[in-house]
Write a protein that holds these residues in place. Structure first.
Motif, PDB file in Angstrom:
ATOM      1  N   TRP A  93       0.626  -1.288  -0.006  1.00  0.00           N
ATOM      2  CA  TRP A  93       0.090   0.476   0.039  1.00  0.00           C
ATOM      3  C   TRP A  93       1.313   1.289   0.071  1.00  0.00           C
ATOM      4  CZ3 TRP A  93      -5.017   1.163  -0.754  1.00  0.00           C
ATOM      5  CH2 TRP A  93      -6.415   0.152  -0.533  1.00  0.00           C
ATOM      6  N   LYS A  94       0.338   2.442  -0.791  1.00  0.00           N
ATOM      7  CA  LYS A  94       1.054   3.597  -0.031  1.00  0.00           C
ATOM      8  C   LYS A  94      -0.364   4.608  -0.121  1.00  0.00           C
ATOM      9  CE  LYS A  94       4.810   2.842  -3.853  1.00  0.00           C
ATOM     10  NZ  LYS A  94       5.293   3.289  -5.493  1.00  0.00           N
ATOM     11  N   VAL A  95      -0.001   5.925   0.654  1.00  0.00           N
ATOM     12  CA  VAL A  95      -0.488   7.091   1.441  1.00  0.00           C
ATOM     13  C   VAL A  95      -0.026   8.378   1.476  1.00  0.00           C
ATOM     14  CG1 VAL A  95      -2.347   6.290   2.448  1.00  0.00           C
ATOM     15  CG2 VAL A  95      -1.834   4.870   2.717  1.00  0.00           C
ATOM     16  N   GLU A  96      -1.032   8.029   0.967  1.00  0.00           N
ATOM     17  CA  GLU A  96      -1.136  10.105   0.676  1.00  0.00           C
ATOM     18  C   GLU A  96      -1.528  10.668   2.078  1.00  0.00           C
ATOM     19  OE1 GLU A  96      -2.422  14.259  -1.502  1.00  0.00           O
ATOM     20  OE2 GLU A  96      -1.798  12.312  -2.753  1.00  0.00           O
ATOM     21  N   LEU A  97      -0.781  11.001   2.845  1.00  0.00           N
ATOM     22  CA  LEU A  97      -1.075  11.421   4.325  1.00  0.00           C
ATOM     23  C   LEU A  97      -0.770  13.289   4.396  1.00  0.00           C
ATOM     24  CD1 LEU A  97      -0.397   8.635   7.132  1.00  0.00           C
ATOM     25  CD2 LEU A  97      -2.286   9.409   6.267  1.00  0.00           C
TER      26      LEU A  97
ATOM     27  N   LYS B 223      -1.669   5.166  13.696  1.00  0.00           N
ATOM     28  CA  LYS B 223      -1.056   4.841  15.319  1.00  0.00           C
ATOM     29  C   LYS B 223      -2.232   3.198  14.901  1.00  0.00           C
ATOM     30  CE  LYS B 223      -1.916   8.448  18.224  1.00  0.00           C
ATOM     31  NZ  LYS B 223      -2.388   8.889  18.483  1.00  0.00           N
ATOM     32  N   SER B 224      -2.478   2.868  13.585  1.00  0.00           N
ATOM     33  CA  SER B 224      -3.778   1.640  13.310  1.00  0.00           C
ATOM     34  C   SER B 224      -2.976   0.890  13.253  1.00  0.00           C
ATOM     35  CB  SER B 224      -4.850   1.679  12.396  1.00  0.00           C
ATOM     36  OG  SER B 224      -4.293   1.678  11.209  1.00  0.00           O
ATOM     37  N   GLY B 225      -1.118   0.760  13.044  1.00  0.00           N
ATOM     38  CA  GLY B 225      -0.782  -0.749  12.318  1.00  0.00           C
ATOM     39  C   GLY B 225      -1.164  -1.041  11.494  1.00  0.00           C
ATOM     40  N   TRP B 226      -1.281  -0.199  10.508  1.00  0.00           N
ATOM     41  CA  TRP B 226      -2.000  -0.587   9.090  1.00  0.00           C
ATOM     42  C   TRP B 226       0.018  -0.373   8.275  1.00  0.00           C
ATOM     43  CZ3 TRP B 226      -5.168   3.095   5.453  1.00  0.00           C
ATOM     44  CH2 TRP B 226      -4.834   2.493   4.048  1.00  0.00           C
ATOM     45  N   SER B 227       0.457  -1.020   7.541  1.00  0.00           N
ATOM     46  CA  SER B 227       1.721  -0.954   7.111  1.00  0.00           C
ATOM     47  C   SER B 227       1.749  -0.444   5.227  1.00  0.00           C
ATOM     48  CB  SER B 227       2.156  -2.395   6.797  1.00  0.00           C
ATOM     49  OG  SER B 227       3.679  -2.597   6.212  1.00  0.00           O
ATOM     50  N   PHE B 228       1.999   0.478   5.604  1.00  0.00           N
ATOM     51  CA  PHE B 228       2.014   1.414   4.476  1.00  0.00           C
ATOM     52  C   PHE B 228       3.251   1.999   3.950  1.00  0.00           C
ATOM     53  CE2 PHE B 228      -0.065   3.896   7.324  1.00  0.00           C
ATOM     54  CZ  PHE B 228       0.671   5.107   6.945  1.00  0.00           C
ATOM     55  N   ALA B 229       3.129   2.487   2.253  1.00  0.00           N
ATOM     56  CA  ALA B 229       4.861   4.004   2.636  1.00  0.00           C
ATOM     57  C   ALA B 229       3.857   5.076   2.492  1.00  0.00           C
ATOM     58  CB  ALA B 229       5.474   3.065   1.248  1.00  0.00           C
ATOM     59  N   GLU B 230       4.472   5.510   2.926  1.00  0.00           N
ATOM     60  CA  GLU B 230       3.732   6.840   3.238  1.00  0.00           C
ATOM     61  C   GLU B 230       4.030   7.912   1.685  1.00  0.00           C
ATOM     62  OE1 GLU B 230       2.924  11.277   6.150  1.00  0.00           O
ATOM     63  OE2 GLU B 230       3.965   9.347   7.229  1.00  0.00           O
ATOM     64  N   THR B 231       3.244   9.247   1.125  1.00  0.00           N
ATOM     65  CA  THR B 231       4.258   9.367   0.244  1.00  0.00           C
ATOM     66  C   THR B 231       3.201  10.821   0.669  1.00  0.00           C
ATOM     67  OG1 THR B 231       2.099   9.150  -1.026  1.00  0.00           O
ATOM     68  CG2 THR B 231       3.643   7.519  -1.812  1.00  0.00           C
ATOM     69  N   PHE B 232       3.657  12.197  -0.279  1.00  0.00           N
ATOM     70  CA  PHE B 232       2.768  13.261   0.049  1.00  0.00           C
ATOM     71  C   PHE B 232       2.958  14.396  -1.713  1.00  0.00           C
ATOM     72  CE2 PHE B 232       7.385  12.434   2.331  1.00  0.00           C
ATOM     73  CZ  PHE B 232       6.287  13.115   3.770  1.00  0.00           C
ATOM     74  N   GLY B 233       2.028  15.424  -0.841  1.00  0.00           N
ATOM     75  CA  GLY B 233       1.038  15.674  -1.656  1.00  0.00           C
ATOM     76  C   GLY B 233       2.013  16.486  -3.192  1.00  0.00           C
ATOM     77  N   TYR B 234       3.313  16.961  -3.110  1.00  0.00           N
ATOM     78  CA  TYR B 234       3.893  16.988  -3.991  1.00  0.00           C
ATOM     79  C   TYR B 234       4.570  16.200  -5.079  1.00  0.00           C
ATOM     80  CZ  TYR B 234       8.286  16.190  -1.882  1.00  0.00           C
ATOM     81  OH  TYR B 234       9.518  15.708  -1.446  1.00  0.00           O
ATOM     82  N   GLU B 235       4.450  14.771  -4.173  1.00  0.00           N
ATOM     83  CA  GLU B 235       5.136  13.727  -5.349  1.00  0.00           C
ATOM     84  C   GLU B 235       3.574  13.203  -6.366  1.00  0.00           C
ATOM     85  OE1 GLU B 235       8.218  11.706  -2.618  1.00  0.00           O
ATOM     86  OE2 GLU B 235       6.075  11.390  -1.944  1.00  0.00           O
ATOM     87  N   THR B 236       2.982  12.944  -6.188  1.00  0.00           N
ATOM     88  CA  THR B 236       1.570  12.811  -6.397  1.00  0.00           C
ATOM     89  C   THR B 236       1.429  13.357  -7.303  1.00  0.00           C
ATOM     90  OG1 THR B 236       0.283  12.004  -4.726  1.00  0.00           O
ATOM     91  CG2 THR B 236      -0.908  12.230  -5.461  1.00  0.00           C
TER      92      THR B 236
END
Length: 427
Positions: free
Chosen positions: A151-155, A267-280
């Protein structure tokens, strides 16, 4: 369109073409388990071979985008419209309970301070909790359709000070309006000169209160711009409806909610790679050449910096709704009864096919003439005879789903269902 496939044990496999799904269904080797998106379940043992699938999510407080890619092709993309009426529903429930208590149990001892849930550490407001669970619900749904390997997630992050004061810069972040005051109330009282802003001291009441111009129940905030000094006499008169104040709603509500959601997802324990808005934004505009939408943002999140993918021409649109309808009567004295259960075999938000189109049940009448609408409540017909030529396509759930066909970069609402030529699969 691809057809999603799960094995005998409900484990997801790689999707297949509609032609292959049609052959499996005709041969009795598979059965349909979901119409939208179209999903089949194999009735025989399979090797279970899968390929790497990367899924991405564009988090949000109003709309969430989600996508999954494999082998340079988009396999899944969706937009989820989150609930914005949870706070209002909670206030309605509070009002119904309070009025019932006055009617039925007026001598019962008060119990306003024994609610353990409201005092629990780490408690989330119901509106935030609803939005957080919607993110996790979509995650589980994608994982039930596809063998996701990562998973990849933008926070997103927001500068709330910049939103409220666009001209702030440098040392201005440290020297705000509240510098030198103990709290917001002290600042508001000093700003207003310790004078009631309604009567200007004419009431001779020396007791001063800080009042919310826009109530917190109506999306107001605790910022100084939303607070005003009133004497106790005017404050009571205001709440009694003798006069009104006008103000603006918060500009930072959704930015604040995003900050809370980001913290809870981490905090949920979800394993993902975090991305950023400027990359998207860079991948979507410079590499993929796509329009600004939430699901295209999710596609860009899935990709690498130099990766180009084949975009799907359809998208799932979802809308979260309440689990049930609890108001049973309407009218000044509750003289009109509202059918909250089934009427002619249908409930509110059931997806039906009628002579005037396909839509969700929006309003029911005892005469049998119902109102139907699309996913967002736009009227399709306000008078459809459900007693004749009406078929229920899917039952009500907390997530309403429709397939939207993208034509020349402009979305056109389009329902797909199993057993039609459009779906490409015969049941």
């Amino acid at each position: 369109m691809l057809v999603f496939v799960i094995n005998q044990h409900k484990k997801p496999l790689m999707p297949c073409k509609p032609s292959k799904a049609r052959k499996l269904l005709q041969a009795g080797k598979a059965k349909v388990v979901r119409n939208t998106p179209f999903t089949i379940k194999l009735l025989f043992g399979s090797s279970g071979y899968t390929q790497p699938v990367i899924a991405g999510m564009d988090t949000g407080s109003k709309v969430v985008g989600c996508a999954a890619i494999a082998n340079g092709k988009v396999l899944y993309q969706s937009e989820i419209y989150l609930r914005e009426n949870v706070s209002k529903k909670m206030e309605q429930r509070k009002m119904y309970r309070r009025t019932r208590r006055g009617r039925k149990t007026r001598y019962r001892p008060a119990r306003f301070a024994n609610r353990g849930n409201s005092r629990r550490e780490g408690r989330l407001a119901p509106s935030i909790k609803s939005k957080l669970e919607a993110h996790f619900r979509e995650k589980m749904f994608v994982e039930s359709l596809l063998p996701v390997t990562g998973w990849k997630v933008e926070l997103a992050s927001f500068d709330i000070h910049k939103i409220t004061n666009p001209e702030v810069s440098g040392i201005g972040y440290q020297e705000g309006d509240l510098k030198g005051f103990y709290n917001v109330k002290a600042y508001v009282l000093d700003r207003d000169g310790y004078t009631c802003q309604h009567c200007r001291g004419k009431s001779k009441d020396s007791r001063l209160h800080c009042h919310h111009i826009v109530f917190r129940s109506q999306k107001g905030t605790d910022t100084p711009e939303n607070l005003i000094t009133l004497c106790e006499t005017c404050h009571k008169a205001l709440h009694n409806g003798e006069f009104k104040l006008s103000g603006n709603k918060s500009k930072t509500k959704h930015a604040t909610e995003i900050g809370i959601l980001k913290s809870q997802i981490r905090k949920s324990g979800w394993s993902f790679a975090e991305t950023f808005g400027y990359e998207t934004k860079y991948r979507r505009e410079q590499v993929l050449k796509l329009l600004k939408t939430h699901y295209f943002d999710a596609v860009a999140i899935c990709c690498r910096d130099d990766q180009n993918v084949e975009v799907e021409d359809s998208v799932l649109q979802k809308r979260n709704v309440s689990k049930g309808d609890y108001q049973q009567r309407t009218g000044k004295r509750s003289e009109k009864k509202i059918p909250t259960g089934k009427l002619f075999g249908l409930r509110k938000f059931d997806l039906v096919k009628t002579s005037k189109g396909i839509g969700f049940v929006k309003g029911k009448r005892s005469s049998g003439f119902f109102a139907i609408s699309d996913l967002f409540g736009n009227k399709i017909s306000d008078s459809v005879n459900v007693k004749k030529k009406c078929r229920r396509l899917s039952a009500r759930s907390t997530t309403l789903v429709q397939m939207v066909q993208m034509t020349h970069s402009s979305p056109t609402c389009h329902f797909r269902q199993a057993g039609t030529v459009e779906e490409g699969v015969s049941c």
